[in-house]
Design a protein around this motif. Structure first.
Motif, PDB file in Angstrom:
ATOM      1  N   LEU A   1       0.841  -1.199   0.000  1.00  0.00           N
ATOM      2  CA  LEU A   1       0.000   0.000   0.000  1.00  0.00           C
ATOM      3  C   LEU A   1       0.879   1.253   0.000  1.00  0.00           C
ATOM      4  N   PRO A   2       1.381   1.638  -1.200  1.00  0.00           N
ATOM      5  CA  PRO A   2       2.246   2.822  -1.272  1.00  0.00           C
ATOM      6  C   PRO A   2       1.462   4.115  -1.013  1.00  0.00           C
ATOM      7  N   ASP A   3       2.197   5.163  -0.615  1.00  0.00           N
ATOM      8  CA  ASP A   3       1.581   6.434  -0.199  1.00  0.00           C
ATOM      9  C   ASP A   3       0.645   7.019  -1.256  1.00  0.00           C
ATOM     10  N   GLU A   4       0.991   6.834  -2.569  1.00  0.00           N
ATOM     11  CA  GLU A   4       0.175   7.493  -3.599  1.00  0.00           C
ATOM     12  C   GLU A   4      -1.246   6.929  -3.681  1.00  0.00           C
ATOM     13  N   ARG A   5      -1.499   5.763  -3.021  1.00  0.00           N
ATOM     14  CA  ARG A   5      -2.859   5.207  -3.068  1.00  0.00           C
ATOM     15  C   ARG A   5      -3.700   5.632  -1.856  1.00  0.00           C
ATOM     16  N   LEU A   6      -3.104   6.406  -0.956  1.00  0.00           N
ATOM     17  CA  LEU A   6      -3.814   6.804   0.268  1.00  0.00           C
ATOM     18  C   LEU A   6      -4.648   8.063   0.010  1.00  0.00           C
ATOM     19  N   PRO A   7      -5.732   8.299   0.752  1.00  0.00           N
ATOM     20  CA  PRO A   7      -6.248   7.460   1.828  1.00  0.00           C
ATOM     21  C   PRO A   7      -6.918   6.201   1.278  1.00  0.00           C
ATOM     22  N   MET A   8      -6.826   5.129   2.069  1.00  0.00           N
ATOM     23  CA  MET A   8      -7.406   3.855   1.651  1.00  0.00           C
ATOM     24  C   MET A   8      -8.244   3.264   2.783  1.00  0.00           C
ATOM     25  N   ILE A   9      -9.480   2.886   2.446  1.00  0.00           N
ATOM     26  CA  ILE A   9     -10.301   2.128   3.394  1.00  0.00           C
ATOM     27  C   ILE A   9      -9.763   0.705   3.426  1.00  0.00           C
ATOM     28  N   LEU A  10      -9.586   0.155   4.619  1.00  0.00           N
ATOM     29  CA  LEU A  10      -9.014  -1.184   4.781  1.00  0.00           C
ATOM     30  C   LEU A  10     -10.096  -2.250   4.580  1.00  0.00           C
ATOM     31  N   GLY A  11      -9.662  -3.513   4.553  1.00  0.00           N
ATOM     32  CA  GLY A  11     -10.621  -4.623   4.562  1.00  0.00           C
ATOM     33  C   GLY A  11     -10.793  -5.300   3.215  1.00  0.00           C
ATOM     34  N   CYS A  12     -10.767  -6.645   3.250  1.00  0.00           N
ATOM     35  CA  CYS A  12     -10.967  -7.460   2.048  1.00  0.00           C
ATOM     36  C   CYS A  12     -12.313  -8.183   2.084  1.00  0.00           C
ATOM     37  N   ASP A  13     -12.819  -8.456   3.283  1.00  0.00           N
ATOM     38  CA  ASP A  13     -13.969  -9.369   3.420  1.00  0.00           C
ATOM     39  C   ASP A  13     -15.249  -8.624   3.758  1.00  0.00           C
ATOM     40  N   ALA A  14     -16.338  -8.992   3.058  1.00  0.00           N
ATOM     41  CA  ALA A  14     -17.634  -8.406   3.426  1.00  0.00           C
ATOM     42  C   ALA A  14     -18.770  -9.288   2.950  1.00  0.00           C
ATOM     43  N   ALA A  15     -19.884  -9.166   3.656  1.00  0.00           N
ATOM     44  CA  ALA A  15     -21.161  -9.706   3.194  1.00  0.00           C
ATOM     45  C   ALA A  15     -22.192  -8.605   3.424  1.00  0.00           C
ATOM     46  N   GLY A  16     -23.158  -8.527   2.517  1.00  0.00           N
ATOM     47  CA  GLY A  16     -24.139  -7.452   2.653  1.00  0.00           C
ATOM     48  C   GLY A  16     -25.224  -7.566   1.600  1.00  0.00           C
TER      49      GLY A  16
END
Ligand SMILES: NC(=O)c1ccc[n+]([C@@H]2O[C@H](COP(=O)([O-])OP(=O)(O)OC[C@H]3O[C@@H](n4cnc5c(N)ncnc54)[C@H](OP(=O)(O)O)[C@@H]3O)[C@@H](O)[C@H]2O)c1
Length: 324
Positions: free
Chosen positions: A55-70
């Motif tokens: 996660l290099p600085d140029e991609r920030l800000p970044m919401i974390l998390g890979c997993d979801a159900a909804g």
């Protein structure tokens, strides 16, 4: 919307890089879908992200998390497949050199809403709770592929799982034993070893202990701390499947002589395909196996869940609920 995110990573002190607060509601590109998140699982990957790994600085800000159900916009109950491939790629998306995981290039799942390619939505089986479904797309999918695609284990074989309490480790124990495999487990604490037995492990051992006999395959997520033991645990021709290196990537002794002399196989494994996720969900539905949940926390209290993971206190998954 509420989200757990980072604006500046910190290699030494990852928790100091975690922010929990408001982020803009995401736009939905053509061919993508919005998911209102009911539950989102935490993975070690999220701690690596806070350290800046992948996660290099140029991609920030970044919401974390890979997993979801909804719920998607049509009200369908869905599980989100976290591997985002290039639309032009054909075949196994885990082999696409341009693939990424949610939260690496595209905003992640620890939020009220996440947007993903429509193809990445998989129907949630009715028998799984939101928290259970949200525990599956990373750790459990990885475990499924390690066992059944990479090691191709058969009922009656014996495997060693290094580590007892981790998200991938607990999935390996539960899936392997449900598939008729004899699962041996090493764990660092008495409590975690006891819980591994409860998950279906046949026998448990202290880290590095001598085993009663050599095994057909070893499942590695720990890395440097257990590598030498993993190599020594294998029968001739056996396989180590490795998907992670929590304790570091450079073992003191790589045991290269044993690897060639005993014709051992070292198989890397990363995540899984959308089809494998569909089969994993089907396997859980029919077998009754369910992911072990360590704790469920409102997303506002994400910091507590990250701290449990950073301190190695977990048995099973930490799941956040954004309150949708
Ligand atoms: N390639 C992929 O697609 C993929 C997918 C998921 C995860 N991963 C990687 O796999 C690893 C595990 O992920 P996770 O989510 O399961 O993490 P986790 O829940 O934090 O589990 C960490 C595991 O490592 C063990 N461990 C940590 N330090 C150890 C040490 N010094 N000695 C012995 N055991 C040690 C723990 O064993 P105890 O139970 O004995 O404490 C536990 O089982 C991470 O590095 C992650 O990045 C990769």
């Amino acid at each position: 919307m509420l989200a757990a995110f980072t604006t500046r990573t910190n290699a030494e002190d990852p928790l100091s890089a975690l922010e929990v607060g408001e982020r803009p509601v995401p736009e939905v590109p053509e061919g993508w879908a919005r998911v209102r998140v009911r539950a989102a699982g935490l993975n070690h990957h999220d701690l690596w992200s806070l350290r800046g790994v992948g996660l290099p600085d140029e991609r920030l800000p970044m919401i974390l998390g890979c997993d979801a159900a909804g719920l998607d916009d049509e009200g369908n109950e869905v599980v989100v497949h976290a591997v985002i491939g290039d639309p032009a790629w054909k075949g196994d998306e885990t082999l696409d050199p341009r693939r990424s995981l949610l939260s690496e290039r595209h905003q992640g799942t620890l939020a009220a809403e996440v947007v993903v390619p429509r193809h990445n939505l998989v129907p949630k089986p009715a028998g799984l709770s939101w928290e259970e479904a949200a525990s599956l797309p990373t750790a459990w999918l990885t475990a499924y592929r390690m066992l059944f695609t990479q090691a191709q284990v058969s009922p009656g074989q014996t495997i060693l799982v290094q580590g007892a309490g981790g998200g991938v480790a607990t999935a390996l124990i539960a899936l392997g034993s449900a598939a008729g495999v004899r699962v041996w487990v090493t764990g660092r604490s008495e409590e975690k070893r006891a819980r591994a037995l409860g998950l279906g492990a046949d026998q448990v051992f202290e880290s590095g202990a001598r085993l009663p006999e050599r095994v057909d395959a070893v499942m590695e997520t720990v890395g440097a701390a257990t590598w030498s033991h993993s190599v020594k645990a294998l029968r001739p021709g056996g396989a180590i499947v490795i998907c992670g290196a929590t304790s570091g990537p450079a073992p003191e002794n790589a045991e290269l002589n044993r690897i060639f002399f005993l014709q051992l196989r070292v198989l890397g494994s990363t995540m899984g395909t959308r089809d494998e996720l569909g089969r994993l969900l089907g396997f859980l539905q029919t077998s009754g196996v369910r992911p072990q949940i360590d704790s469920v926390l409102p997303l506002e209290r994400a910091r507590e869940g990250f701290a449990r993971m950073a301190n190695g206190e977990l048995v099973g998954k930490v799941v956040f609920t954004p309150g949708n």
